[in-house]
Design a protein around this motif. Structure first.
Motif, PDB file in Angstrom:
ATOM      1  N   ALA A  54      14.697  12.038  -5.076  1.00  0.00           N
ATOM      2  CA  ALA A  54      14.721  10.714  -5.687  1.00  0.00           C
ATOM      3  C   ALA A  54      15.394   9.725  -4.759  1.00  0.00           C
ATOM      4  CB  ALA A  54      15.460  10.761  -7.026  1.00  0.00           C
ATOM      5  N   GLY A  55      14.793   8.544  -4.619  1.00  0.00           N
ATOM      6  CA  GLY A  55      15.358   7.466  -3.825  1.00  0.00           C
ATOM      7  C   GLY A  55      15.416   6.187  -4.644  1.00  0.00           C
ATOM      8  N   GLY A  56      16.399   5.368  -4.374  1.00  0.00           N
ATOM      9  CA  GLY A  56      16.537   4.131  -5.137  1.00  0.00           C
ATOM     10  C   GLY A  56      15.345   3.210  -4.995  1.00  0.00           C
ATOM     11  N   LEU A  57      14.702   3.231  -3.819  1.00  0.00           N
ATOM     12  CA  LEU A  57      13.504   2.407  -3.626  1.00  0.00           C
ATOM     13  C   LEU A  57      12.261   3.275  -3.502  1.00  0.00           C
ATOM     14  CD1 LEU A  57      12.981  -0.708  -3.344  1.00  0.00           C
ATOM     15  CD2 LEU A  57      12.598  -0.223  -0.920  1.00  0.00           C
ATOM     16  N   VAL A  58      12.275   4.277  -2.613  1.00  0.00           N
ATOM     17  CA  VAL A  58      11.151   5.204  -2.478  1.00  0.00           C
ATOM     18  C   VAL A  58      11.691   6.632  -2.370  1.00  0.00           C
ATOM     19  CG1 VAL A  58       9.730   3.472  -1.311  1.00  0.00           C
ATOM     20  CG2 VAL A  58      11.011   5.120   0.049  1.00  0.00           C
ATOM     21  N   GLY A  59      10.869   7.586  -2.779  1.00  0.00           N
ATOM     22  CA  GLY A  59      11.266   8.976  -2.640  1.00  0.00           C
ATOM     23  C   GLY A  59      11.112   9.462  -1.217  1.00  0.00           C
ATOM     24  N   LEU A  60       9.916   9.282  -0.647  1.00  0.00           N
ATOM     25  CA  LEU A  60       9.604   9.702   0.714  1.00  0.00           C
ATOM     26  C   LEU A  60       9.005   8.526   1.472  1.00  0.00           C
ATOM     27  CD1 LEU A  60       9.014  11.719   3.031  1.00  0.00           C
ATOM     28  CD2 LEU A  60       6.929  12.376   1.786  1.00  0.00           C
ATOM     29  N   ASN A  61       9.597   8.173   2.608  1.00  0.00           N
ATOM     30  CA  ASN A  61       9.077   7.088   3.430  1.00  0.00           C
ATOM     31  C   ASN A  61       8.444   7.643   4.688  1.00  0.00           C
ATOM     32  OD1 ASN A  61       8.634   4.390   4.430  1.00  0.00           O
ATOM     33  ND2 ASN A  61      10.361   4.753   5.826  1.00  0.00           N
ATOM     34  N   ASN A  67      -0.716   0.789   2.012  1.00  0.00           N
ATOM     35  CA  ASN A  67      -0.934  -0.530   2.591  1.00  0.00           C
ATOM     36  C   ASN A  67       0.329  -1.376   2.481  1.00  0.00           C
ATOM     37  OD1 ASN A  67      -2.136  -2.891   3.662  1.00  0.00           O
ATOM     38  ND2 ASN A  67      -4.078  -2.478   2.658  1.00  0.00           N
ATOM     39  N   ARG A  68       0.256  -2.594   1.956  1.00  0.00           N
ATOM     40  CA  ARG A  68       1.390  -3.523   1.974  1.00  0.00           C
ATOM     41  C   ARG A  68       1.872  -3.862   0.570  1.00  0.00           C
ATOM     42  NH1 ARG A  68       2.825  -6.693   6.132  1.00  0.00           N
ATOM     43  NH2 ARG A  68       3.144  -8.485   4.756  1.00  0.00           N
ATOM     44  N   ILE A  69       3.207  -3.813   0.406  1.00  0.00           N
ATOM     45  CA  ILE A  69       3.883  -4.267  -0.804  1.00  0.00           C
ATOM     46  C   ILE A  69       5.021  -5.165  -0.346  1.00  0.00           C
ATOM     47  CG2 ILE A  69       5.222  -3.599  -2.834  1.00  0.00           C
ATOM     48  CD1 ILE A  69       3.762  -0.872  -2.670  1.00  0.00           C
ATOM     49  N   VAL A  70       5.024  -6.434  -0.765  1.00  0.00           N
ATOM     50  CA  VAL A  70       6.005  -7.380  -0.232  1.00  0.00           C
ATOM     51  C   VAL A  70       6.508  -8.318  -1.325  1.00  0.00           C
ATOM     52  CG1 VAL A  70       5.000  -7.331   2.087  1.00  0.00           C
ATOM     53  CG2 VAL A  70       4.203  -9.031   0.438  1.00  0.00           C
ATOM     54  N   ASN A  71       7.712  -8.852  -1.109  1.00  0.00           N
ATOM     55  CA  ASN A  71       8.256  -9.979  -1.875  1.00  0.00           C
ATOM     56  C   ASN A  71       8.351  -9.696  -3.372  1.00  0.00           C
ATOM     57  OD1 ASN A  71       8.151 -11.419   0.595  1.00  0.00           O
ATOM     58  ND2 ASN A  71       6.040 -12.056   0.174  1.00  0.00           N
ATOM     59  N   VAL A  72       8.964  -8.560  -3.738  1.00  0.00           N
ATOM     60  CA  VAL A  72       9.044  -8.211  -5.157  1.00  0.00           C
ATOM     61  C   VAL A  72      10.332  -7.457  -5.441  1.00  0.00           C
ATOM     62  CG1 VAL A  72       7.746  -6.049  -4.827  1.00  0.00           C
ATOM     63  CG2 VAL A  72       7.814  -7.147  -7.088  1.00  0.00           C
ATOM     64  N   GLY A  73      10.875  -7.697  -6.630  1.00  0.00           N
ATOM     65  CA  GLY A  73      12.058  -6.982  -7.077  1.00  0.00           C
ATOM     66  C   GLY A  73      11.805  -6.252  -8.376  1.00  0.00           C
ATOM     67  N   LEU A  74      12.375  -5.047  -8.496  1.00  0.00           N
ATOM     68  CA  LEU A  74      12.338  -4.276  -9.740  1.00  0.00           C
ATOM     69  C   LEU A  74      13.744  -4.244 -10.304  1.00  0.00           C
ATOM     70  CD1 LEU A  74      10.139  -1.218  -8.659  1.00  0.00           C
ATOM     71  CD2 LEU A  74       9.409  -3.295  -9.834  1.00  0.00           C
ATOM     72  N   THR A  75      13.930  -4.767 -11.504  1.00  0.00           N
ATOM     73  CA  THR A  75      15.258  -4.812 -12.109  1.00  0.00           C
ATOM     74  C   THR A  75      15.304  -3.962 -13.366  1.00  0.00           C
ATOM     75  OG1 THR A  75      14.675  -6.828 -13.346  1.00  0.00           O
ATOM     76  CG2 THR A  75      15.715  -7.120 -11.194  1.00  0.00           C
ATOM     77  N   ALA A  76      16.452  -3.316 -13.583  1.00  0.00           N
ATOM     78  CA  ALA A  76      16.705  -2.515 -14.790  1.00  0.00           C
ATOM     79  C   ALA A  76      15.632  -1.468 -15.036  1.00  0.00           C
ATOM     80  CB  ALA A  76      16.857  -3.433 -16.005  1.00  0.00           C
ATOM     81  N   VAL A  77      15.189  -0.782 -13.975  1.00  0.00           N
ATOM     82  CA  VAL A  77      14.192   0.271 -14.160  1.00  0.00           C
ATOM     83  C   VAL A  77      14.828   1.495 -14.809  1.00  0.00           C
ATOM     84  CG1 VAL A  77      12.889  -0.491 -12.144  1.00  0.00           C
ATOM     85  CG2 VAL A  77      14.566   1.352 -11.894  1.00  0.00           C
ATOM     86  N   ASP A  78      14.017   2.312 -15.443  1.00  0.00           N
ATOM     87  CA  ASP A  78      14.420   3.628 -15.965  1.00  0.00           C
ATOM     88  C   ASP A  78      13.266   4.567 -15.637  1.00  0.00           C
ATOM     89  OD1 ASP A  78      15.185   5.889 -17.332  1.00  0.00           O
ATOM     90  OD2 ASP A  78      15.698   4.855 -19.188  1.00  0.00           O
ATOM     91  N   VAL A 109       5.831   7.843  -2.813  1.00  0.00           N
ATOM     92  CA  VAL A 109       5.607   8.033  -1.378  1.00  0.00           C
ATOM     93  C   VAL A 109       5.081   6.736  -0.781  1.00  0.00           C
ATOM     94  CG1 VAL A 109       4.332   9.304   0.389  1.00  0.00           C
ATOM     95  CG2 VAL A 109       5.103  10.490  -1.693  1.00  0.00           C
ATOM     96  N   ASN A 110       5.742   6.268   0.278  1.00  0.00           N
ATOM     97  CA  ASN A 110       5.268   5.099   1.013  1.00  0.00           C
ATOM     98  C   ASN A 110       4.734   5.528   2.364  1.00  0.00           C
ATOM     99  OD1 ASN A 110       4.887   2.380   1.974  1.00  0.00           O
ATOM    100  ND2 ASN A 110       6.786   2.650   3.157  1.00  0.00           N
ATOM    101  N   MET A 111       3.429   5.260   2.585  1.00  0.00           N
ATOM    102  CA  MET A 111       2.807   5.500   3.882  1.00  0.00           C
ATOM    103  C   MET A 111       2.315   4.191   4.477  1.00  0.00           C
ATOM    104  SD  MET A 111       0.783   9.061   3.014  1.00  0.00           S
ATOM    105  CE  MET A 111       0.273   9.309   4.711  1.00  0.00           C
ATOM    106  N   GLY A 112       2.752   3.091   3.895  1.00  0.00           N
ATOM    107  CA  GLY A 112       2.351   1.777   4.361  1.00  0.00           C
ATOM    108  C   GLY A 112       3.551   0.946   4.777  1.00  0.00           C
ATOM    109  N   HIS A 113       3.603  -0.295   4.298  1.00  0.00           N
ATOM    110  CA  HIS A 113       4.634  -1.249   4.700  1.00  0.00           C
ATOM    111  C   HIS A 113       5.197  -1.911   3.446  1.00  0.00           C
ATOM    112  CE1 HIS A 113       6.389  -4.113   7.707  1.00  0.00           C
ATOM    113  NE2 HIS A 113       6.448  -4.882   6.628  1.00  0.00           N
ATOM    114  N   ILE A 114       6.486  -1.724   3.214  1.00  0.00           N
ATOM    115  CA  ILE A 114       7.178  -2.380   2.102  1.00  0.00           C
ATOM    116  C   ILE A 114       8.230  -3.301   2.694  1.00  0.00           C
ATOM    117  CG2 ILE A 114       8.636  -2.063   0.068  1.00  0.00           C
ATOM    118  CD1 ILE A 114       7.305   0.620  -0.386  1.00  0.00           C
ATOM    119  N   GLU A 115       8.175  -4.579   2.314  1.00  0.00           N
ATOM    120  CA  GLU A 115       9.069  -5.571   2.928  1.00  0.00           C
ATOM    121  C   GLU A 115       9.579  -6.548   1.884  1.00  0.00           C
ATOM    122  OE1 GLU A 115       9.009  -8.866   6.593  1.00  0.00           O
ATOM    123  OE2 GLU A 115       7.303  -7.522   6.250  1.00  0.00           O
TER     124      GLU A 115
END
Length: 284
Positions: free
Chosen positions: A161-168, A112-123, A139-145
């Motif tokens: 591995a992807g910096g934001l998503v693995g598979l879009n 579905n939808r994931i919006v307006n968020v930041g992930l900092t210093a992840v491990d 895996v993203n099968m929705g909408h990330i904005e």
């Protein structure tokens, strides 16, 4: 929109507001700390919003070193299919070390939808041969904005591995990643793109057997995107990296750029223009 603190995410009290509000509305359950963030797994169809910035460093000590459990299951039968609005807040220090799970990230699989968020210093680390790892979602099968990430994202063995998503397989809009990424397939934003990426960029260091500044394999559509990532092959491989895209499988790139001085790559599959200097065009 109504924002409220439910007694439990598994038993939301949205219905009580329907008697008091005239017309359609969306009721958002507030997430105010990392424990509540993890509790989103109790209702994968809920509407959630961050009530504040979240400090998630404590997850390093959770679950005998495995850390945070991705929201949304490891299979298509239990994805996160609700909505998540970060309301411009950040989640800092999220730790995940799931070496036996296939889809790893803040969200394992989202539709579905994931919006307006930041992930900092992840491990964040995934482990199986077929693992799909990303900071925001495996895996993203929705909408990330309007989302971004920084920190470290890793996939062991032969995973991606992807910096934001693995598979879009959905849409990424107005996103960027500053994360350092490593894996068999490793890329700055999405290791594999089968959907749409628009207005995106990456700046983190990328190391992989197959690596791309923005994506490794593109069979979708990329537009208004650039990479300033330093892209490097693993020791045993050569000529297997791309400044923007490493392999195109029927995909397209419109208005794409990468920095040759940083990536060292002369070509980029599926389109894109080499920049001779460090000056970049910001898609925003």
């Amino acid at each position: 929109d109504i924002y409220y603190n439910p007694a439990a995410y598994s038993a939301p009290s949205d219905a009580s507001y329907a008697q008091k509000v005239f017309g359609p509305f969306t009721a958002w359950m507030l997430v105010n700390n990392v424990e509540q963030l993890q509790a989103m797994n109790t209702n994968l169809a809920g509407n959630y919003a961050l009530g504040r910035d979240i400090e998630a460093g404590a997850t390093r000590n959770w679950n005998n070193g495995a850390g945070f459990a991705p929201i949304g299951g490891d299979s298509a039968v239990s994805p996160f299919n609700g909505q998540f609005d970060g309301l411009q807040h950040t989640i800092n220090g999220l730790f995940i070390n799931r070496t036996a799970e296939g889809k790893v990230g803040l969200f394992g699989l989202t539709t579905n939808r994931i919006v307006n968020v930041g992930l900092t210093a992840v491990d964040i680390t995934g482990g199986p041969v077929d693992s799909i790892v990303g900071a925001m979602a495996g895996v993203n099968m929705g909408h990330i904005e309007n989302a971004f990430s920084s920190g470290v994202v890793k996939s062991k063995y032969q995973g991606v591995a992807g910096g934001l998503v693995g598979l879009n397989r959905g849409t990424l809009e107005g996103v960027y990643s500053e994360a350092s990424v490593s894996g068999f397939h490793a890329a700055g934003v999405a290791a594999r793109n089968e959907g749409t990426i628009n207005n995106a960029y990456s700046t983190g260091n990328i190391v992989g057997a197959f690596a791309g500044g923005l994506t490794v394999i593109n069979s979708g559509i990329i537009s208004n995107a650039y990479s300033r990532s330093r892209v490097s092959p693993e020791t045993l491989f050569s000529n297997t990296v791309g400044g923007l895209v490493q392999v195109s499988l029927g995909g397209s790139v419109v208005n794409g750029y990468w920095d040759r001085q940083l990536s060292g790559q002369e070509t980029s599959a599926g389109g894109g223009t080499r920049l001779e200097s460090a000056q970049m065009l910001d898609p925003a």
